[in-house]
Design a protein around this motif. Structure first.
Motif, PDB file in Angstrom:
ATOM      1  N   TYR A 152       0.847  -1.188   0.000  1.00  0.00           N
ATOM      2  CA  TYR A 152       0.000   0.000   0.000  1.00  0.00           C
ATOM      3  C   TYR A 152       0.879   1.233   0.000  1.00  0.00           C
ATOM      4  O   TYR A 152       1.976   1.224   0.566  1.00  0.00           O
ATOM      5  CB  TYR A 152      -0.846   0.070   1.273  1.00  0.00           C
ATOM      6  N   LEU A 153       0.376   2.282  -0.614  1.00  0.00           N
ATOM      7  CA  LEU A 153       1.042   3.574  -0.546  1.00  0.00           C
ATOM      8  C   LEU A 153       0.120   4.505   0.226  1.00  0.00           C
ATOM      9  O   LEU A 153      -1.055   4.635  -0.100  1.00  0.00           O
ATOM     10  CB  LEU A 153       1.264   4.121  -1.958  1.00  0.00           C
ATOM     11  N   PHE A 154       0.683   5.123   1.252  1.00  0.00           N
ATOM     12  CA  PHE A 154      -0.103   6.074   2.022  1.00  0.00           C
ATOM     13  C   PHE A 154       0.424   7.458   1.693  1.00  0.00           C
ATOM     14  O   PHE A 154       1.575   7.778   1.995  1.00  0.00           O
ATOM     15  CB  PHE A 154       0.026   5.772   3.513  1.00  0.00           C
ATOM     16  N   ARG A 155      -0.418   8.256   1.021  1.00  0.00           N
ATOM     17  CA  ARG A 155       0.038   9.544   0.531  1.00  0.00           C
ATOM     18  C   ARG A 155      -1.118  10.534   0.602  1.00  0.00           C
ATOM     19  O   ARG A 155      -2.246  10.185   0.265  1.00  0.00           O
ATOM     20  CB  ARG A 155       0.494   9.376  -0.923  1.00  0.00           C
ATOM     21  N   ALA A 156      -0.814  11.744   1.023  1.00  0.00           N
ATOM     22  CA  ALA A 156      -1.812  12.810   1.106  1.00  0.00           C
ATOM     23  C   ALA A 156      -3.073  12.327   1.832  1.00  0.00           C
ATOM     24  O   ALA A 156      -4.190  12.616   1.423  1.00  0.00           O
ATOM     25  CB  ALA A 156      -2.165  13.329  -0.297  1.00  0.00           C
ATOM     26  N   LEU A 211       8.105   8.198  -6.066  1.00  0.00           N
ATOM     27  CA  LEU A 211       7.897   8.480  -4.643  1.00  0.00           C
ATOM     28  C   LEU A 211       8.046   9.961  -4.372  1.00  0.00           C
ATOM     29  O   LEU A 211       8.808  10.658  -5.042  1.00  0.00           O
ATOM     30  CB  LEU A 211       8.912   7.702  -3.806  1.00  0.00           C
ATOM     31  N   PHE A 212       7.308  10.431  -3.378  1.00  0.00           N
ATOM     32  CA  PHE A 212       7.398  11.815  -2.945  1.00  0.00           C
ATOM     33  C   PHE A 212       7.724  11.834  -1.455  1.00  0.00           C
ATOM     34  O   PHE A 212       7.362  10.898  -0.741  1.00  0.00           O
ATOM     35  CB  PHE A 212       6.067  12.536  -3.205  1.00  0.00           C
TER      36      PHE A 212
ATOM     37  N   GLY B 191       3.414  24.891 -15.966  1.00  0.00           N
ATOM     38  CA  GLY B 191       3.125  26.170 -15.326  1.00  0.00           C
ATOM     39  C   GLY B 191       3.884  26.300 -14.024  1.00  0.00           C
ATOM     40  O   GLY B 191       4.259  25.313 -13.400  1.00  0.00           O
ATOM     41  N   TRP B 192       4.104  27.544 -13.639  1.00  0.00           N
ATOM     42  CA  TRP B 192       5.005  27.836 -12.532  1.00  0.00           C
ATOM     43  C   TRP B 192       4.544  27.338 -11.174  1.00  0.00           C
ATOM     44  O   TRP B 192       5.313  26.827 -10.391  1.00  0.00           O
ATOM     45  CB  TRP B 192       5.223  29.353 -12.482  1.00  0.00           C
ATOM     46  N   PHE B 193       3.322  27.527 -10.866  1.00  0.00           N
ATOM     47  CA  PHE B 193       2.911  27.230  -9.490  1.00  0.00           C
ATOM     48  C   PHE B 193       2.097  25.941  -9.381  1.00  0.00           C
ATOM     49  O   PHE B 193       1.371  25.726  -8.438  1.00  0.00           O
ATOM     50  CB  PHE B 193       2.166  28.433  -8.896  1.00  0.00           C
ATOM     51  N   LYS B 194       2.249  25.070 -10.380  1.00  0.00           N
ATOM     52  CA  LYS B 194       1.527  23.800 -10.332  1.00  0.00           C
ATOM     53  C   LYS B 194       2.246  22.840  -9.366  1.00  0.00           C
ATOM     54  O   LYS B 194       3.468  22.788  -9.344  1.00  0.00           O
ATOM     55  CB  LYS B 194       1.461  23.168 -11.729  1.00  0.00           C
ATOM     56  N   PRO B 195       1.518  22.100  -8.559  1.00  0.00           N
ATOM     57  CA  PRO B 195       2.165  21.157  -7.636  1.00  0.00           C
ATOM     58  C   PRO B 195       2.706  19.932  -8.376  1.00  0.00           C
ATOM     59  O   PRO B 195       2.209  19.595  -9.458  1.00  0.00           O
ATOM     60  CB  PRO B 195       1.022  20.747  -6.707  1.00  0.00           C
ATOM     61  N   LYS B 196       3.717  19.319  -7.759  1.00  0.00           N
ATOM     62  CA  LYS B 196       4.319  18.145  -8.401  1.00  0.00           C
ATOM     63  C   LYS B 196       3.351  16.976  -8.454  1.00  0.00           C
ATOM     64  O   LYS B 196       3.378  16.151  -9.360  1.00  0.00           O
ATOM     65  CB  LYS B 196       5.570  17.728  -7.631  1.00  0.00           C
ATOM     66  N   MET B 197       2.495  16.896  -7.446  1.00  0.00           N
ATOM     67  CA  MET B 197       1.548  15.792  -7.411  1.00  0.00           C
ATOM     68  C   MET B 197       0.211  16.375  -6.977  1.00  0.00           C
ATOM     69  O   MET B 197      -0.064  16.530  -5.799  1.00  0.00           O
ATOM     70  CB  MET B 197       2.049  14.742  -6.419  1.00  0.00           C
ATOM     71  N   ALA B 198      -0.611  16.738  -7.945  1.00  0.00           N
ATOM     72  CA  ALA B 198      -1.853  17.441  -7.641  1.00  0.00           C
ATOM     73  C   ALA B 198      -2.958  16.473  -7.226  1.00  0.00           C
ATOM     74  O   ALA B 198      -3.682  16.717  -6.272  1.00  0.00           O
ATOM     75  CB  ALA B 198      -2.300  18.249  -8.853  1.00  0.00           C
ATOM     76  N   ALA B 199      -3.065  15.367  -7.943  1.00  0.00           N
ATOM     77  CA  ALA B 199      -4.106  14.384  -7.644  1.00  0.00           C
ATOM     78  C   ALA B 199      -3.635  13.028  -8.127  1.00  0.00           C
ATOM     79  O   ALA B 199      -2.678  12.937  -8.897  1.00  0.00           O
ATOM     80  CB  ALA B 199      -5.415  14.760  -8.338  1.00  0.00           C
ATOM     81  N   GLN B 200      -4.271  11.972  -7.670  1.00  0.00           N
ATOM     82  CA  GLN B 200      -3.841  10.632  -8.034  1.00  0.00           C
ATOM     83  C   GLN B 200      -5.041   9.719  -8.246  1.00  0.00           C
ATOM     84  O   GLN B 200      -6.070   9.877  -7.596  1.00  0.00           O
ATOM     85  CB  GLN B 200      -2.909  10.066  -6.966  1.00  0.00           C
ATOM     86  N   ILE B 201      -4.873   8.778  -9.180  1.00  0.00           N
ATOM     87  CA  ILE B 201      -5.950   7.830  -9.453  1.00  0.00           C
ATOM     88  C   ILE B 201      -5.420   6.426  -9.196  1.00  0.00           C
ATOM     89  O   ILE B 201      -4.420   6.019  -9.772  1.00  0.00           O
ATOM     90  CB  ILE B 201      -6.457   7.958 -10.904  1.00  0.00           C
ATOM     91  N   ARG B 212      -7.040  12.816  -3.481  1.00  0.00           N
ATOM     92  CA  ARG B 212      -6.378  14.102  -3.497  1.00  0.00           C
ATOM     93  C   ARG B 212      -4.858  13.922  -3.453  1.00  0.00           C
ATOM     94  O   ARG B 212      -4.340  12.875  -3.087  1.00  0.00           O
ATOM     95  CB  ARG B 212      -6.829  14.965  -2.331  1.00  0.00           C
ATOM     96  N   GLY B 213      -4.170  14.955  -3.865  1.00  0.00           N
ATOM     97  CA  GLY B 213      -2.732  15.009  -3.713  1.00  0.00           C
ATOM     98  C   GLY B 213      -2.447  16.286  -2.965  1.00  0.00           C
ATOM     99  O   GLY B 213      -2.994  16.513  -1.883  1.00  0.00           O
ATOM    100  N   ASP B 214      -1.648  17.181  -3.575  1.00  0.00           N
ATOM    101  CA  ASP B 214      -1.427  18.479  -2.948  1.00  0.00           C
ATOM    102  C   ASP B 214      -2.594  19.430  -3.212  1.00  0.00           C
ATOM    103  O   ASP B 214      -2.636  20.544  -2.703  1.00  0.00           O
ATOM    104  CB  ASP B 214      -0.125  19.101  -3.468  1.00  0.00           C
TER     105      ASP B 214
END
Lengths: 290, 249
Positions: A152-156, A211-212, B191-201, B212-214
Motif C-alpha cells: 500500500y502507498l499512504f500519501r496525502a 515516490l514523494f 506552469g510555474w505554481f503547479k504542484p508536483k503531485m496534484a491528484a492521483q488515481i 487528493r494530492g497536494d
C-alpha cells in the motif's frame, strides 16, 4: 527561464543537493497471531540495497516457513549478484527500468529454487509462498508481487493499494463477477491463483511508482489485511509518530481483531529531503531544484 | 444423526448436522448452506431427513445437482455419498456420533463488518494454472447464463477537455496515475505554481478511485476529500485542467 535554470544548478552545486536517492526510515514487525501454531512469514530489509522483501509461507502446504525464508533470501541474494549487470542485460520487459527487471528476475529465480527444493525433498513437496518486494532507486519505487501479500502507498492522507491479489475472489471482482463486499465475506478468500514454488515458472506482476517525500509504503501479509479494515490501517499510519510505532500498532490491532493468521508488516516512510526543506524556504528556485 | 461435510477442493468449509428437518443449499444468503459461486443457483437444492433417511432434491437449478457424478432431480443419500454442486462437494457422513458439529453460522446480510469474519477455508491453498483457467471459464460461463454479465478487465481513459497538458488522451494502465508537474507524472501539468503531485488515481480490483494530492480535485464540480470511485463520463477538474474519465462498458 534559462537564467533560472542556471541559478538552480549553481545552488545545487553549492549545497550538494545532487544526491537523488530518496532517504527513508523503515521498521518491520512480525507475529504468529493468536491461532496458528507457528510463524510462517519471513521478511528481509537490506538497507544498503534499498530493498525490502516480505513473504508468507503457505500454511496448507508443507514447510511454509522454509518456502518463505527461501523466497526472501533468494531475492536479496539475486539482487546483490545481478546489480552489476550491464544496462540492457536481463531486460525482458523493455517498458520497465533495469532495476525493476532485475527484481522480476530475482523473484522468478526464487520461484525456481523453491519449486526445485519441493521436488527434491519429500518433506517439502508442494511448499509455496507469496512474495512482495520493493526496491527504491532514486525517486522510483520498483514493486513486484505474487500471491495475496500486499503493498500500500499512504500519501496525502489516502491509502492506495498498489498490488492486486492473485486470489480467486480478487480475480472474480476484477472481472465484474463479484462485488468487493461479497469478496470480503467469501469462504474462498484463501484460494490463491498464483504463488511461488508451486509451478516451474510463475508470472510476476511489476509496477513502477514515483515516490514523494512524506509518502509511506506498507508491505504486509494477509494476516493484517484480512483482520484490519483499510480505514483503520490508514488511521494508524497517520497517528503513529514513527515507523516503529506504526508497525507495532498494526500488528497489535490485527491481534485484537482476532489474529487468525501470521501477521507481518514492513513500514517505510520517505523522509523530507534537504531539497524539500530548501524549496520550502526559497520557493522561487526550489521549484526547479527537486 | 447425519453429518454433511461441505468441501471445496480438499478443504472443509463447513460441517452441518442434519437431525430431522431440512437443509437448503444455494447462492442466496437465506440458505442454511450458502455457496458463493455463480455456478450455483440462488436456491439450488434441498436435503431432507425423512424417517431417518436422507433425500436430496434439486430445486430447478441451472447447472444441476450431482450425486456420485450422476445428475439427479431427487435421490436418496446414504453414508459415503458425494453430492456435487458447482465446484463444491458435500460428503454424507451418517456414522459420526461423538463429534459435535459446528452450527451453521453465517453473516446475515451484514457485509460491512465482513473484513473481520474469520476465513472459512483456514488453510491457504493454490490452484495451478490449468485448474484456475478452467474455473474462471466456468465462472464466466455461469455468469453469462445468469443475470450478471462477466466482462473483461476494463482499462479506463482520461480525455482532455481543457487545460495545458501534453496529450489528448491517457490510458490508465498503471496501478497509480499521478496528475502533476513531476517529471514522472502520467498527466504532466505545466506552469510555474503547479504542484508536483496534484491528484492521483488508484486502480483497484473494483474500479478507479480518484484521491487528493497536494490539491483537492473535483468530480463533476464537487470537491473530493477522500478517494472516490469514478464512473464513466465523470468530469475531473484539478489545477485548471479538465479531464473526462471514460471506461468501456
Amino acid at each position: 527561464m534559462k537564467m533560472e535554470a542556471s541559478v538552480a544548478s549553481v545552488v545545487r552545486e553549492l549545497f550538494h543537493l545532487n544526491a537523488k536517492q530518496m532517504q527513508w526510515d523503515v521498521a518491520a514487525c512480525t507475529d504468529t497471531g493468536r491461532v496458528r501454531p507457528m510463524n510462517e512469514d519471513s521478511y528481509r530489509i537490506s538497507a544498503e540495497q534499498n530493498l525490502f522483501v516480505l513473504s508468507d509461507g503457505l500454511g496448507g502446504a508443507a514447510k511454509g516457513e522454509v518456502a518463505s525464508a527461501m523466497a526472501v533470501e533468494s531475492v536479496v541474494a539475486s539482487m546483490q549478484n545481478d546489480s552489476a549487470a550491464m544496462p540492457g542485460e536481463f531486460v525482458s520487459r523493455p517498458e520497465l527500468t533495469k532495476e525493476t527487471n532485475l527484481l522480476v528476475r530475482a523473484v522468478e529465480s526464487a520461484n525456481r529454487q523453491i519449486h526445485e527444493q519441493g521436488m527434491r525433498e519429500p518433506a517439502c513437496r508442494g511448499m509455496g509462498a507469496t512474495i512482495v518486494a520493493a526496491h527504491i532507486c532514486g525517486r522510483r519505487l520498483s514493486l513486484v508481487h505474487v500471491g495475496d501479500s500486499r503493498a500500500y502507498l499512504f500519501r496525502a492522507g489516502t491509502l492506495q493499494q498498489l498490488t492486486s491479489d492473485h486470489s480467486l475472489v480478487a480475480e472474480q471482482v476484477r472481472h465484474g463477477l463479484m462485488s468487493h463486499q461479497q469478496a470480503a465475506v467469501s469462504e474462498l478468500q484463501s484460494v490463491l491463483t498464483r504463488a511461488l514454488g508451486t509451478e516451474q515458472s510463475v508470472e510476476v506482476d511489476a509496477a513502477e511508482i514515483e515516490l514523494f517525500p512524506r509518502d509511506s509504503l506498507l508491505l504486509c501479509s494477509d494476516g493484517l489485511t484480512r483482520m484490519v479494515p483499510e480505514n483503520e490501517i490508514a488511521e494508524i499510519l497517520v497517528q503513529a509518530p514513527g515507523v516503529g510505532i506504526a508497525a507495532e500498532r498494526l500488528v497489535n490491532r490485527a491481534n485484537e481483531c482476532g489474529g487468525h493468521d501470521n501477521i507481518t508488516v514492513v513500514v517505510i516512510r520517505i523522509k523530507k529531503s534537504l531539497q524539500e526543506w530548501f524549496a520550502t524556504f526559497f520557493p522561487w528556485c526550489g521549484a526547479n531544484l527537486v | 444423526m447425519a453429518l454433511l461435510i461441505v468441501k471445496f477442493e480438499d478443504s472443509v468449509l463447513q460441517r452441518v448436522s442434519i437431525n430431522g428437518g431440512s437443509v437448503t443449499i444455494g447462492r442466496g444468503p437465506d440458505n442454511s448452506i450458502p455457496i458463493d459461486n455463480l455456478a450455483v443457483s440462488n436456491h439450488h437444492a434441498e436435503i431432507k431427513s425423512e424417517d431417518g433417511h436422507l433425500v436430496i432434491q434439486d430445486l430447478g437449478s441451472l447447472n444441476g445437482t450431482f450425486v456420485n457424478n450422476q445428475r439427479v432431480k431427487q435421490s436418496a443419500l446414504k453414508h459415503g455419498d458425494v453430492v456435487l454442486i458447482g465446484k463444491h462437494s458435500i460428503h454424507v457422513d451418517e456414522k459420526s456420533r461423538g463429534e459435535a458439529p459446528v452450527a451453521v453460522n453465517r453473516p446475515s446480510g451484514n457485509l460491512s463488518g465482513g473484513v473481520k469474519e474469520a476465513p472459512k477455508v483456514d488453510e491457504t491453498f493454490i490452484l495451478d494454472t490449468a485448474k484456475r483457467r478452467k474455473m474462471m471459464q466456468e465462472i464466466a460461463a455461469a455468469g453469462e447464463r445468469s443475470q450478471i454479465t462477466p466482462s473483461r478487465v476494463r482499462v479506463a481513459t482520461l480525455v482532455r477537455v481543457k487545460g495545458q497538458i501534453e496529450k489528448a488522451e491517457y490510458q490508465l494502465t498503471g496501478k497509480l496515475t499521478v496528475i502533476g508537474k513531476s517529471e514522472m507524472a502520467t498527466v504532466r501539468l505545466r506552469g510555474w505554481f503547479k504542484p508536483k503531485m496534484a491528484a492521483q488515481i488508484n486502480r483497484r480490483d473494483d474500479g478507479y478511485y480518484l484521491g487528493r494530492g497536494d490539491r483537492v480535485p473535483k468530480i463533476n464540480g464537487k470537491p473530493i476529500w477522500s478517494p472516490t470511485l469514478l464512473s464513466d463520463g465523470d468530469l475531473i477538474e484539478v489545477c485548471g485542467v479538465e479531464l473526462r474519465f471514460t471506461i468501456p462498458e
